[in-house]
Design a protein around this motif. Sequence first.
Motif, PDB file in Angstrom:
ATOM      1  N   PHE A  18      47.157  94.602   0.816  1.00  0.00           N
ATOM      2  CA  PHE A  18      48.229  94.872  -0.132  1.00  0.00           C
ATOM      3  C   PHE A  18      49.453  94.086   0.297  1.00  0.00           C
ATOM      4  O   PHE A  18      49.673  93.859   1.489  1.00  0.00           O
ATOM      5  CB  PHE A  18      48.562  96.368  -0.178  1.00  0.00           C
ATOM      6  CG  PHE A  18      47.548  97.206  -0.886  1.00  0.00           C
ATOM      7  CD1 PHE A  18      47.708  97.523  -2.225  1.00  0.00           C
ATOM      8  CD2 PHE A  18      46.415  97.651  -0.221  1.00  0.00           C
ATOM      9  CE1 PHE A  18      46.766  98.281  -2.891  1.00  0.00           C
ATOM     10  CE2 PHE A  18      45.472  98.417  -0.872  1.00  0.00           C
ATOM     11  CZ  PHE A  18      45.639  98.738  -2.216  1.00  0.00           C
ATOM     12  N   ALA A 109      46.717  94.410  -4.706  1.00  0.00           N
ATOM     13  CA  ALA A 109      47.916  94.533  -5.530  1.00  0.00           C
ATOM     14  C   ALA A 109      49.162  94.203  -4.734  1.00  0.00           C
ATOM     15  O   ALA A 109      49.176  94.263  -3.499  1.00  0.00           O
ATOM     16  CB  ALA A 109      48.036  95.945  -6.108  1.00  0.00           C
ATOM     17  N   GLY A 111      53.082  95.462  -4.444  1.00  0.00           N
ATOM     18  CA  GLY A 111      54.094  96.461  -4.768  1.00  0.00           C
ATOM     19  C   GLY A 111      55.441  95.776  -4.825  1.00  0.00           C
ATOM     20  O   GLY A 111      55.948  95.323  -3.792  1.00  0.00           O
ATOM     21  N   VAL A 148      52.173  96.324  -9.061  1.00  0.00           N
ATOM     22  CA  VAL A 148      52.633  97.686  -9.322  1.00  0.00           C
ATOM     23  C   VAL A 148      54.149  97.671  -9.180  1.00  0.00           C
ATOM     24  O   VAL A 148      54.683  97.215  -8.168  1.00  0.00           O
ATOM     25  CB  VAL A 148      52.010  98.705  -8.351  1.00  0.00           C
ATOM     26  CG1 VAL A 148      52.426 100.126  -8.751  1.00  0.00           C
ATOM     27  CG2 VAL A 148      50.485  98.589  -8.341  1.00  0.00           C
ATOM     28  N   PHE A 151      58.739 101.929  -9.734  1.00  0.00           N
ATOM     29  CA  PHE A 151      58.380 103.105  -8.937  1.00  0.00           C
ATOM     30  C   PHE A 151      59.329 104.289  -9.156  1.00  0.00           C
ATOM     31  O   PHE A 151      58.917 105.437  -8.995  1.00  0.00           O
ATOM     32  CB  PHE A 151      58.381 102.744  -7.447  1.00  0.00           C
ATOM     33  CG  PHE A 151      57.284 101.804  -7.051  1.00  0.00           C
ATOM     34  CD1 PHE A 151      56.011 102.270  -6.790  1.00  0.00           C
ATOM     35  CD2 PHE A 151      57.530 100.438  -6.943  1.00  0.00           C
ATOM     36  CE1 PHE A 151      54.992 101.404  -6.413  1.00  0.00           C
ATOM     37  CE2 PHE A 151      56.523  99.563  -6.562  1.00  0.00           C
ATOM     38  CZ  PHE A 151      55.249 100.046  -6.307  1.00  0.00           C
ATOM     39  N   ALA A 358      52.185 101.054  -3.706  1.00  0.00           N
ATOM     40  CA  ALA A 358      51.261 100.425  -4.653  1.00  0.00           C
ATOM     41  C   ALA A 358      49.853 100.970  -4.455  1.00  0.00           C
ATOM     42  O   ALA A 358      49.136 101.268  -5.422  1.00  0.00           O
ATOM     43  CB  ALA A 358      51.284  98.909  -4.478  1.00  0.00           C
ATOM     44  N   CYS A 361      49.591 104.473  -5.880  1.00  0.00           N
ATOM     45  CA  CYS A 361      49.499 104.441  -7.330  1.00  0.00           C
ATOM     46  C   CYS A 361      48.070 104.150  -7.783  1.00  0.00           C
ATOM     47  O   CYS A 361      47.524 104.840  -8.648  1.00  0.00           O
ATOM     48  CB  CYS A 361      50.458 103.383  -7.882  1.00  0.00           C
ATOM     49  SG  CYS A 361      50.394 103.187  -9.674  1.00  0.00           S
ATOM     50  N   GLY A 382      54.823 104.398 -10.419  1.00  0.00           N
ATOM     51  CA  GLY A 382      54.548 102.990 -10.654  1.00  0.00           C
ATOM     52  C   GLY A 382      53.818 102.723 -11.954  1.00  0.00           C
ATOM     53  O   GLY A 382      53.114 103.577 -12.499  1.00  0.00           O
ATOM     54  N   VAL A 384      51.271  99.638 -13.686  1.00  0.00           N
ATOM     55  CA  VAL A 384      50.334  98.626 -13.194  1.00  0.00           C
ATOM     56  C   VAL A 384      50.214  97.474 -14.190  1.00  0.00           C
ATOM     57  O   VAL A 384      50.019  97.692 -15.389  1.00  0.00           O
ATOM     58  CB  VAL A 384      48.944  99.244 -12.950  1.00  0.00           C
ATOM     59  CG1 VAL A 384      47.981  98.190 -12.398  1.00  0.00           C
ATOM     60  CG2 VAL A 384      49.052 100.418 -11.990  1.00  0.00           C
TER      61      VAL A 384
END
Length: 403
Positions: A18, A109, A111, A148, A151, A358, A361, A382, A384
């Motif tokens: 991530f 992903a 964040g 993502v 937030f 992220a 989520c 979050g 997406v």
Amino acid sequence: MPFSALSGSAFAHDPPYFIGLMSGTSLDGVDAVLAQFAHSRDRLQLRNVQHLHRPFPAGLQVEFRALNRAGDNEIHRAALAGNALAGEYARAVHQLLQQAQVSTQQVVAIGAHGQTVRHQPGQFDGVGYTVQINQPALLAERTGIAVVADFRSRDVAAGGQGAPLVPAFHREIFGRSDEAVAVLNLGGIANLSLLLPDGDVLGLDTGPANTLLDAWCLQHTGQPWDAGGTWAASGTVCQPLLQQLLQEPYFARPGPKSTGLDCFHPEWLRQHLQGFGALPAQDVQATLVELTAVTAVQALHRHAVAVAEIGVCGGGVFNDWLMQRLQHHAGASVPVRSTRHWGVEPMQVEALAFAWLARQCLLGLPGNLPAATNATGLRVLGAVYPGEGWSHWHDSHGFQTPP
């Protein structure tokens, strides 16, 4: 050290990657991290693979500062600033992956927090709002990786402050079962997490930190920050000014609470300086350091929690004079030191938090803590924006868009 799989140690298996991107109210640029997370024996394991800091172009800095205040053609300017920010984020991501020799296909992903320009939770209509300039769709296009973002807004919709969001992550990586500790993040705004041994967490924004210090330093020295706090250390605290600053109603409000540049901005300081005549600029800087230290420690004492130590992260950790003043007010029995002593570099903590958020989520797990934000309950945070190969990650790792 509060958790075991840190500082590059190997996992029993190879969990996915991530990326966390954080650009805070200090407006110095973006911190990007590449991380892996796993759980073992109910403890979060973290491997921070790579980190980089990418300064903002001067023009983008100026525009973000301007967008914190009402101005002409804001919608147009904010949209273009979001596009420019996505470009900076994308360049940071590509540079990060190149340095780590990791492909985009290996990353689940990103964040991406975005850049907060207004933060007014609970105001006006009882709900209020929080605004982060961002262009996550463009970032997904530029990187090919799912993003993502957004937030804070779900927590605000649930009656919360939308901030601070990092206490949940602090609990995961810094919490201890035998003693209470505190984590103080000194970004543009200071936020505090109190991590209790039973797993409970208290969190709040304590007030200004680098946002006022950096702005005053730039105005009077031409330097973007007071390196090591040496300029502040050369001044003398003006006690009448300090006492006047401490009358700001925010400081007396009970937590959970959050604040930002909407309250603590250069004009706020200028208004308080009226009537103080030709106060030496270094004395104002010394007073601002004292304000940050006093309000942070007062917030800790107000909760009557005896902590074993205070771990400090964010850019303020490099202000040696601020760290000394924090130690003075905390007392000799409570060590105040960088989170580096706990195994995490201080400039990487917040970006790691958004990489973790992220992941939360995509797993459909909550990212907020009502005790820190005052939301009515736990919420998945979050929105997406899928990237290329999204279905591959669904199948191979069990990640999915939360319901």
